[in-house]
Design an enzyme around this catalytic site. Structure first.
Site, PDB file in Angstrom:
ATOM      1  N   ASP A 139     -92.134  14.700  23.367  1.00 15.07           N
ATOM      2  CA  ASP A 139     -90.916  14.095  22.839  1.00 15.07           C
ATOM      3  C   ASP A 139     -91.241  12.663  22.439  1.00 15.07           C
ATOM      4  O   ASP A 139     -91.400  11.786  23.294  1.00 15.07           O
ATOM      5  CB  ASP A 139     -89.808  14.119  23.905  1.00 15.07           C
ATOM      6  N   HIS A 145     -78.178   2.324  31.051  1.00 16.49           N
ATOM      7  CA  HIS A 145     -77.539   3.109  29.979  1.00 16.49           C
ATOM      8  C   HIS A 145     -76.695   4.259  30.521  1.00 16.49           C
ATOM      9  O   HIS A 145     -75.881   4.825  29.797  1.00 16.49           O
ATOM     10  CB  HIS A 145     -78.584   3.696  29.027  1.00 16.49           C
ATOM     11  N   ASP A 172     -82.627  -6.912  29.445  1.00 19.45           N
ATOM     12  CA  ASP A 172     -83.314  -5.833  28.729  1.00 19.45           C
ATOM     13  C   ASP A 172     -83.020  -5.989  27.232  1.00 19.45           C
ATOM     14  O   ASP A 172     -82.007  -6.575  26.852  1.00 19.45           O
ATOM     15  CB  ASP A 172     -82.759  -4.492  29.246  1.00 19.45           C
ATOM     16  N   HIS A 228     -82.257  -3.656  25.167  1.00 21.22           N
ATOM     17  CA  HIS A 228     -81.211  -2.721  24.738  1.00 21.22           C
ATOM     18  C   HIS A 228     -79.891  -3.080  25.419  1.00 21.22           C
ATOM     19  O   HIS A 228     -79.895  -3.584  26.540  1.00 21.22           O
ATOM     20  CB  HIS A 228     -81.555  -1.273  25.129  1.00 21.22           C
ATOM     21  N   ASP A 266     -88.666  -5.110  28.070  1.00 22.35           N
ATOM     22  CA  ASP A 266     -88.903  -4.747  26.677  1.00 22.35           C
ATOM     23  C   ASP A 266     -88.407  -5.865  25.754  1.00 22.35           C
ATOM     24  O   ASP A 266     -88.578  -5.799  24.543  1.00 22.35           O
ATOM     25  CB  ASP A 266     -88.238  -3.402  26.329  1.00 22.35           C
ATOM     26  N   TYR A 294     -92.103  -1.466  28.089  1.00 23.34           N
ATOM     27  CA  TYR A 294     -92.961  -0.354  27.686  1.00 23.34           C
ATOM     28  C   TYR A 294     -94.350  -0.771  27.217  1.00 23.34           C
ATOM     29  O   TYR A 294     -95.148   0.073  26.837  1.00 23.34           O
ATOM     30  CB  TYR A 294     -92.241   0.498  26.621  1.00 23.34           C
TER      31      TYR A 294
END
Length: 340
Positions: A30, A145, A182, A184, A275, A315
């Site tokens: 994925d 999230h 973060d 995001h 990240d 990451y």
């Protein structure tokens, strides 16, 4: 007369890590999920050992979060789905994972996610009881999230949101600050506390005029909370990449810190995704690891130093592990490095 007032100040920095959380991994191909690897945890921990930081911390064991604790923010349906994956084969796991946006299940995911919750709560207990002054929990899967009824963006249970509800319940706290650095938007956390004035939520995130994941209208600057919670949600959407140290410091000085000092939190929780650091393929930002030392240092001035840092994203293994080390060094009271 000479009055001597002695105050027993909490000292020490907790570090929580359990190698078992590296067993949650992607079993099929994925391209979206393949960056969330077990090495994110192990390389961060190895780097902490390398800098002799592990031995300077107070080791606090992880534990499994209980079902009651998970249900503080999640629905029983969500919990049951997560539980049911423990006995599934790869085909079934893949099918259930497909019901969510960017998430994968492994037979050990439920156990790891419960450890992530429990590790976060162990950190809150260590800090609130005065056993330590502050600390960091290296956990995965991450949490910010995940929503009341859904896994999302690599997250199964919302570790930091559960910790905030737990701290309110167990310690009677009325003001908790959540800082989400973060890259995001932690939409799960925002949704959970949208109407709650006891939690001030701050998130900066790559947004690019709603083009960047999770691509939500409610990640924009005008989402400020609802009802009683209006004014207690702060989004700082970055509409371009390449943000650097000065941008991050400016955001803290001009946006977050003035509000944080006025709010006067009793506990600070950090959704600590790296990240947002240099080299990360997700963020594409230019902030160097030293900046996280400075951000940590600023947050240590709030809530009498009661600061819990909980790992979210990150990451690029080198950037991630260096940034984790910078954060822990600062929590331990080392001088902050000069910033480039």
């Amino acid at each position: 007369f000479c009055f001597v007032l002695s105050v027993a100040m909490a000292s020490g920095t907790a570090l929580i890590y359990d190698e078992e959380m590296t067993t949650h991994k992607l079993l099929w191909s994925d391209p979206i999920c393949d960056i969330e690897v077990p090495e994110r945890l192990s390389s961060s921990y190895e780097q902490l050992k390398c800098y002799h930081l592990v031995e300077r911390c107070v080791r606090v064991p992880a534990r499994e979060g209980s079902e009651e604790e998970i249900l503080l923010v999640h629905s029983s349906e969500h919990l049951e789905v997560a539980k049911s994956t423990q006995t599934m084969n790869e085909e079934e796991l893949k099918r259930v994972s497909g019901n969510y946006d960017a998430f994968f299940f492994h037979p050990n995911t439920y156990r790891c996610a419960r450890l992530a919750v429990g590790a976060t709560l162990q950190l809150v207990d260590a800090v609130m009881s005065g056993k330590v002054c502050n600390g960091m929990a290296l956990v995965r899967p991450p949490g910010h999230h995940s929503q009341r009824n859904a896994a999302n963006g690599f997250c199964l249970f919302n570790n930091v949101a559960i910790a905030a509800e737990y701290a309110k319940l167990k310690y009677g706290l009325q003001r908790i600050l959540i800082v989400d650095w973060d890259v995001h938007h932690g939409q799960g956390t925002q949704y959970i506390f949208a109407e709650d004035p006891s939690v001030l939520y701050f998130s900066w995130h790559r947004y690019e005029h709603q083009e960047f994941w999770p691509s939500l209208k409610e990640s924009d600057y005008d989402a400020v909370g609802l009802g009683k919670g209006k004014g207690f949600n702060i989004n700082l959407p970055w509409n371009k990449v390449g943000m650097g140290n000065s941008d991050y410091l400016a955001a803290f000085f001009h946006v977050l810190l003035p509000m944080a000092f006025e709010f006067d939190p009793e506990l600070v929780l950090v959704s600590s995704g790296y990240d947002s650091g240099i080299g990360d393929p997700e963020g594409q930002m230019n902030a160097t690891p030293e900046v996280f030392a400075h951000l940590t240092h600023f947050l240590m001035q709030l809530a009498k130093g009661k600061l819990c840092v909980i790992l979210e994203g990150g990451y690029h293994l080198k950037s991630l592990s260096e940034s984790v080390c910078m954060t822990v060094k600062t929590l331990l009271g080392d001088p902050v490095p000069q910033i480039t």
